[in-house]
Enzyme design. Sequence first.
Site, PDB file in Angstrom:
ATOM      1  N   ARG A 227      47.137  39.823  36.230  1.00 53.06           N
ATOM      2  CA  ARG A 227      46.991  38.365  36.197  1.00 53.06           C
ATOM      3  C   ARG A 227      48.342  37.714  36.459  1.00 53.06           C
ATOM      4  NH1 ARG A 227      42.416  36.505  32.107  1.00 53.06           N
ATOM      5  NH2 ARG A 227      40.810  37.040  33.596  1.00 53.06           N
TER       6      ARG A 227
ATOM      7  N   GLN B 194      46.370  36.033  42.535  1.00 56.78           N
ATOM      8  CA  GLN B 194      45.261  35.085  42.349  1.00 56.78           C
ATOM      9  C   GLN B 194      44.246  35.091  43.489  1.00 56.78           C
ATOM     10  OE1 GLN B 194      47.069  31.369  41.272  1.00 56.78           O
ATOM     11  NE2 GLN B 194      46.918  31.828  39.097  1.00 56.78           N
TER      12      GLN B 194
ATOM     13  N   ASP C 281      41.701  38.052  43.230  1.00 52.94           N
ATOM     14  CA  ASP C 281      41.117  38.278  41.911  1.00 52.94           C
ATOM     15  C   ASP C 281      39.622  37.959  41.900  1.00 52.94           C
ATOM     16  OD1 ASP C 281      40.443  38.378  39.279  1.00 52.94           O
ATOM     17  OD2 ASP C 281      41.930  36.934  38.588  1.00 52.94           O
TER      18      ASP C 281
ATOM     19  N   SER D 191      38.054  36.226  38.683  1.00 50.16           N
ATOM     20  CA  SER D 191      38.171  34.768  38.607  1.00 50.16           C
ATOM     21  C   SER D 191      37.158  34.094  39.525  1.00 50.16           C
ATOM     22  CB  SER D 191      39.573  34.306  39.018  1.00 50.16           C
ATOM     23  OG  SER D 191      40.483  34.632  38.021  1.00 50.16           O
TER      24      SER D 191
ATOM     25  N   TYR E   3      44.790  37.664  28.793  1.00 46.33           N
ATOM     26  CA  TYR E   3      43.503  37.859  28.134  1.00 46.33           C
ATOM     27  C   TYR E   3      43.607  37.447  26.676  1.00 46.33           C
ATOM     28  CZ  TYR E   3      42.025  40.295  32.279  1.00 46.33           C
ATOM     29  OH  TYR E   3      41.691  40.589  33.572  1.00 46.33           O
TER      30      TYR E   3
HETATM   31  P1  NAD Z   1      37.952  35.919  29.963  1.00 45.49           P
HETATM   32  O1  NAD Z   1      36.776  36.022  30.873  1.00 45.49           O
HETATM   33  O2  NAD Z   1      38.637  37.164  29.548  1.00 45.49           O
HETATM   34  O3  NAD Z   1      37.491  35.114  28.634  1.00 45.49           O
HETATM   35  C1  NAD Z   1      36.886  33.836  28.717  1.00 45.49           C
HETATM   36  C2  NAD Z   1      37.531  32.882  27.748  1.00 45.49           C
HETATM   37  O4  NAD Z   1      37.068  33.155  26.415  1.00 45.49           O
HETATM   38  C3  NAD Z   1      39.052  32.948  27.677  1.00 45.49           C
HETATM   39  O5  NAD Z   1      39.591  31.663  27.918  1.00 45.49           O
HETATM   40  C4  NAD Z   1      39.328  33.422  26.255  1.00 45.49           C
HETATM   41  O6  NAD Z   1      40.527  32.890  25.721  1.00 45.49           O
HETATM   42  C5  NAD Z   1      38.117  32.908  25.513  1.00 45.49           C
HETATM   43  N1  NAD Z   1      37.867  33.561  24.203  1.00 45.49           N
HETATM   44  C6  NAD Z   1      38.034  34.867  23.845  1.00 45.49           C
HETATM   45  N2  NAD Z   1      37.712  35.028  22.543  1.00 45.49           N
HETATM   46  C7  NAD Z   1      37.300  33.822  22.078  1.00 45.49           C
HETATM   47  C8  NAD Z   1      36.827  33.354  20.821  1.00 45.49           C
HETATM   48  N3  NAD Z   1      36.698  34.170  19.768  1.00 45.49           N
HETATM   49  N4  NAD Z   1      36.502  32.059  20.709  1.00 45.49           N
HETATM   50  C9  NAD Z   1      36.620  31.218  21.771  1.00 45.49           C
HETATM   51  N5  NAD Z   1      37.075  31.588  22.975  1.00 45.49           N
HETATM   52  C10 NAD Z   1      37.411  32.884  23.127  1.00 45.49           C
HETATM   53  O7  NAD Z   1      39.089  34.950  30.538  1.00 45.49           O
HETATM   54  P2  NAD Z   1      39.270  34.330  31.997  1.00 45.49           P
HETATM   55  O8  NAD Z   1      38.292  33.260  32.186  1.00 45.49           O
HETATM   56  O9  NAD Z   1      39.237  35.400  33.025  1.00 45.49           O
HETATM   57  O10 NAD Z   1      40.751  33.715  31.989  1.00 45.49           O
HETATM   58  C11 NAD Z   1      41.543  33.480  30.890  1.00 45.49           C
HETATM   59  C12 NAD Z   1      42.936  32.950  31.346  1.00 45.49           C
HETATM   60  O11 NAD Z   1      43.577  33.783  32.291  1.00 45.49           O
HETATM   61  C13 NAD Z   1      42.867  31.590  32.009  1.00 45.49           C
HETATM   62  O12 NAD Z   1      43.951  30.829  31.592  1.00 45.49           O
HETATM   63  C14 NAD Z   1      42.982  31.886  33.477  1.00 45.49           C
HETATM   64  O13 NAD Z   1      43.490  30.802  34.233  1.00 45.49           O
HETATM   65  C15 NAD Z   1      43.962  33.039  33.444  1.00 45.49           C
HETATM   66  N6  NAD Z   1      43.837  33.865  34.666  1.00 45.49           N
HETATM   67  C16 NAD Z   1      44.964  34.059  35.448  1.00 45.49           C
HETATM   68  C17 NAD Z   1      44.860  34.829  36.609  1.00 45.49           C
HETATM   69  C18 NAD Z   1      46.066  35.066  37.504  1.00 45.49           C
HETATM   70  O14 NAD Z   1      47.113  34.520  37.269  1.00 45.49           O
HETATM   71  N7  NAD Z   1      45.946  35.889  38.548  1.00 45.49           N
HETATM   72  C19 NAD Z   1      43.648  35.409  36.942  1.00 45.49           C
HETATM   73  C20 NAD Z   1      42.537  35.209  36.109  1.00 45.49           C
HETATM   74  C21 NAD Z   1      42.657  34.426  34.985  1.00 45.49           C
END
Ligand code: NAD
Length: 373
Positions: A117, A122, A125, A128, A223
Amino acid sequence: MLLGILKEPADKRVVLPPGLLPALPSATVLVEENAGLQASFSDAEYQEKGAQITSRQEILTKASCLVSIHPLPEAELAQLAAGTAVISLYKPFARPETLDQLKHYPCHFFSLDMMPRITIAQDKDVLSSMASVAGYRAVLEAAMLLPRYMPMLTTAAGSIPPAKVLILGAGVAGLQAIATARRLGAVVEAFDTRLAAREEVQSLGARFVEVEGARDDKAAGGYAVEQTEEYKERQRALIAEKVEKSDIVITTAQLRGKPAPQLISREMVERMKPGSVIIDLAASTGGNCALSENQQLTEHQGVYILGNSELEARMPQHASQLFGKNVANYLKVLYDKEGQLQLDMENPLIKGPLIVSEGKVLYAAPVPKPATT
Ligand code: NAD
């Protein structure tokens, strides 16, 4: 490179749509017959872009690079030539037994869900892009199940208040769900344990539900991490209050390599108004709702619960386009302009996803940290 595009046996999506073929590094492309048909891409379109349509058998034995959304069945791995690059979604953090299987074959296996990540990753990915499609689709599914309007309406026959939507987990899927629900006119609240999500939620016009004392871990690579018992108790009380008042709850909370946190109990569901809807995008890893069943639409005391972690597959055309773009971008990292595979292990975009290389397991499972303060 002799690139093979296979038909997904149980998915309407295709890994690389025809429009992306001209952007690939030097490649002869073999496409399985009707591979894109269910995503609205015909064999003729692939042929127009220079691909050859052929049988699955021929692709398996001839291709030097195979791309697919779902991993190939083990029976087919024995047919691949030594040195073939095989790119798919293996989820080694959730299915470590796959590694034992793959190490018997003299190929290079890349798992797209192991993309780091980091900013340069990006556009490669797929997690995402697919989460974004799923978040959008989750709202549409909920709106269709809801026996009520989403927007506020003032009519000669009376006024309708806007639907109340609660999003649990404001990552990629959750943020797209917020934006979609707002566009349909709902009042939206969202909750996430990562405090960084607060600003993003607010910028989309939703209210951030805050529980104090969340444990954030920068070392978790973007994560979420498991929370303390004390935090979970505070979170349960506040979420129970919000769930009861919501017409739609969309849950997306996942913990990589672990069961999804249970955020909605049976009692909370039973306190919801009849006709309310829960969409559980974490259903495949145990679900955020105690009553959700993976790949099922169920009803409990008038509340509809859809458990589905692959809603992106219900929008096969655009989901394929986005998935394909990520794959095409990744192929440009793996291959040089002449179509030669470049295994530069200093490159994090190769080191992360290359989980098994010619019999050697390279994936190292992360060491879990205890959930204490
Ligand atoms: P994910 O699918 O792993 O999880 C979904 C969401 O659920 C996350 O925001 C997580 O914080 C939340 N979560 C986990 N446990 C929880 C709980 N008990 N209660 C409430 N919420 C909870 O996450 P995602 O959607 O893939 O992405 C998370 C972060 O990573 C974001 O900020 C995203 O922008 C970032 N991201 C960055 C890159 C990159 O830079 N290449 C790629 C993918 C995601």
